[in-house]
Design an enzyme around this catalytic site. Structure first.
Site, PDB file in Angstrom:
ATOM      1  N   TYR A 106     -25.695  41.631 -12.972  1.00 27.03           N
ATOM      2  CA  TYR A 106     -26.868  41.007 -13.781  1.00 27.03           C
ATOM      3  C   TYR A 106     -27.533  42.043 -11.902  1.00 27.03           C
ATOM      4  O   TYR A 106     -28.743  42.464 -12.542  1.00 27.03           O
ATOM      5  CB  TYR A 106     -27.081  39.938 -13.826  1.00 27.03           C
ATOM      6  CG  TYR A 106     -28.863  39.366 -13.709  1.00 27.03           C
ATOM      7  CD1 TYR A 106     -29.536  39.545 -14.859  1.00 27.03           C
ATOM      8  CD2 TYR A 106     -29.335  38.748 -12.257  1.00 27.03           C
ATOM      9  CE1 TYR A 106     -30.407  39.442 -14.569  1.00 27.03           C
ATOM     10  CE2 TYR A 106     -30.485  38.668 -12.825  1.00 27.03           C
ATOM     11  CZ  TYR A 106     -31.393  38.741 -13.893  1.00 27.03           C
ATOM     12  OH  TYR A 106     -32.699  38.026 -14.116  1.00 27.03           O
ATOM     13  N   ARG A 153     -32.876  30.934  -2.742  1.00 27.89           N
ATOM     14  CA  ARG A 153     -33.945  30.029  -2.625  1.00 27.89           C
ATOM     15  C   ARG A 153     -34.637  29.536  -3.447  1.00 27.89           C
ATOM     16  O   ARG A 153     -35.372  28.726  -3.409  1.00 27.89           O
ATOM     17  CB  ARG A 153     -34.315  31.090  -1.860  1.00 27.89           C
ATOM     18  CG  ARG A 153     -35.982  30.784  -0.816  1.00 27.89           C
ATOM     19  CD  ARG A 153     -37.170  31.670  -0.691  1.00 27.89           C
ATOM     20  NE  ARG A 153     -37.015  32.500  -1.979  1.00 27.89           N
ATOM     21  CZ  ARG A 153     -38.008  33.435  -2.616  1.00 27.89           C
ATOM     22  NH1 ARG A 153     -38.065  34.214  -1.198  1.00 27.89           N
ATOM     23  NH2 ARG A 153     -38.053  34.620  -3.822  1.00 27.89           N
TER      24      ARG A 153
END
Length: 352
Positions: A106, A153
């Protein structure tokens, strides 16, 4: 410059199609597969998008016209990457990221291909040697390191938006559902999961250093190096940090400006990488399930980035260069301030 700008706008348009949840899958999948062909159709545009960046689709004839004005060598790279990315995006519209192999796949589609395309543009321009564009593994790693950092994050923001990019193979060892990691009672295992993913991302750093060491042009070097040092600083801030599951973790604005000004040569970048992996090393819990793997990958990064007197070279730049750097720093500060405020408002809006 023009080739890179048009490359960005073409991929921004492609990504806007992928992001638009108002387009039914049976329409969106063929659109993504065929998108690259619209570069050669002067009148093609899409006016039904509801996305904030819909202007790139509504005004696509302007973008495609500029694309066709580029040298053929640039057109071929941009069209090829757009085609491959569209196919990859369509593949992951209908499935989630399960294995670590699929996570890499991905990230390759949405970021590794950008690294490969940019590298081919650098070589095609003859600003860089041909090996930069030919070594697709290193270019792919440049993209994967940035993309994995963003995915790690942005755990909470993605959860608020109903998106999931952490690989099931990893998080399923720590929780029944990915969303469970945000629950206060699961914070200890959540941090262990986080640390494992950061360790995975750190494996790309040796490739990043090898890639950057091959660059000769100063502008190309700065363009490539600045996002990479921002990423390692972000991972150091996120490592073993419960705040990833509670809010936004970000590097300080002054820290970001310093990184921009320092990351101008390979020795400086190696010193920066060394500094931040040392910061991570100091935070490794002895009880962390990934502690041995984290220590091993940090050892390999240390071996490539041992400090000498790497920052000295920055003092030899001309006053004009330093003035430009200070202007960049000031503009960057303003940009980061605006971005931080927008991000905080977005997250607060999601919480409300």
């Amino acid at each position: 410059r023009h080739a890179v700008c048009i490359f960005y706008l073409v991929l921004r348009a492609l990504d806007t199609v992928e992001d638009d949840m108002s387009i039914p899958l049976d329409v969106k999948v063929p659109m993504l597969h065929e998108f690259h062909s619209h570069l050669y159709e002067p009148d093609w545009k899409y006016t039904e998008s509801k996305e904030k960046d819909r202007q790139v689709l509504e005004d696509f004839p302007t973008i495609s016209m500029e694309f066709r004005n580029l040298s053929k060598v640039y057109q071929d790279v941009i069209s090829d990457i757009c085609h491959k990315m569209g196919v990859g995006m369509a593949e992951f519209l209908e499935k989630k990221v399960d294995s670590q192999h699929e996570w890499d796949k991905y990230c390759h589609y949405v970021a590794g291909l950008v690294g490969i395309g940019l590298s081919r543009l650098f070589s095609a321009s003859e600003l860089e040697d041909s090996i930069v564009g030919q070594d697709t593994d290193l270019a792919n790693s440049m993209g994967l390191f940035l993309q994995k950092t963003n995915i790690i994050r942005d755990y909470l923001e993605d959860q608020l938006e109903g998106r999931e990019f952490w690989p099931r193979e990893v998080w399923s060892r720590y929780a029944k559902k990915l969303s469970d990691l945000a629950k206060p009672e699961n914070i200890d295992v959540a941090v262990q999961c986080l640390n494992e993913l950061i360790t995975n991302a750190l494996h790309h750093v040796p490739d990043v250093l090898t890639y950057l060491s091959r660059l000769k042009n100063q502008s190309v070097f700065n363009f490539c190096a600045i996002p990479q040092v921002m990423a390692i600083a972000t991972l150091a801030a996120c490592y073993n940090n419960q705040q990833v599951f509670r809010g936004v973790v970000k590097i300080r604005k002054g820290q970001a400006v310093t990184l921009m000004m320092d990351a101008t040569n390979i020795q400086a970048v190696k010193a920066i990488m060394y500094q931040y992996v040392e910061e991570i090393y100091q935070k490794i819990p002895s009880t962390d399930p990934s502690s041995n793997k984290t220590q091993q990958v940090i050892a390999s990064i240390r071996a490539m980035s041992l400090p000498g007197s790497p920052m000295a070279s920055r003092h030899h730049y001309s006053p004009i260069y330093l003035s430009c750097a200070m202007l960049l720093a000031a503009l960057s500060w303003q940009y980061l301030s605006t971005l931080s405020k927008a991000t905080e408002e977005f997250v607060q809006g999601g919480e409300n």
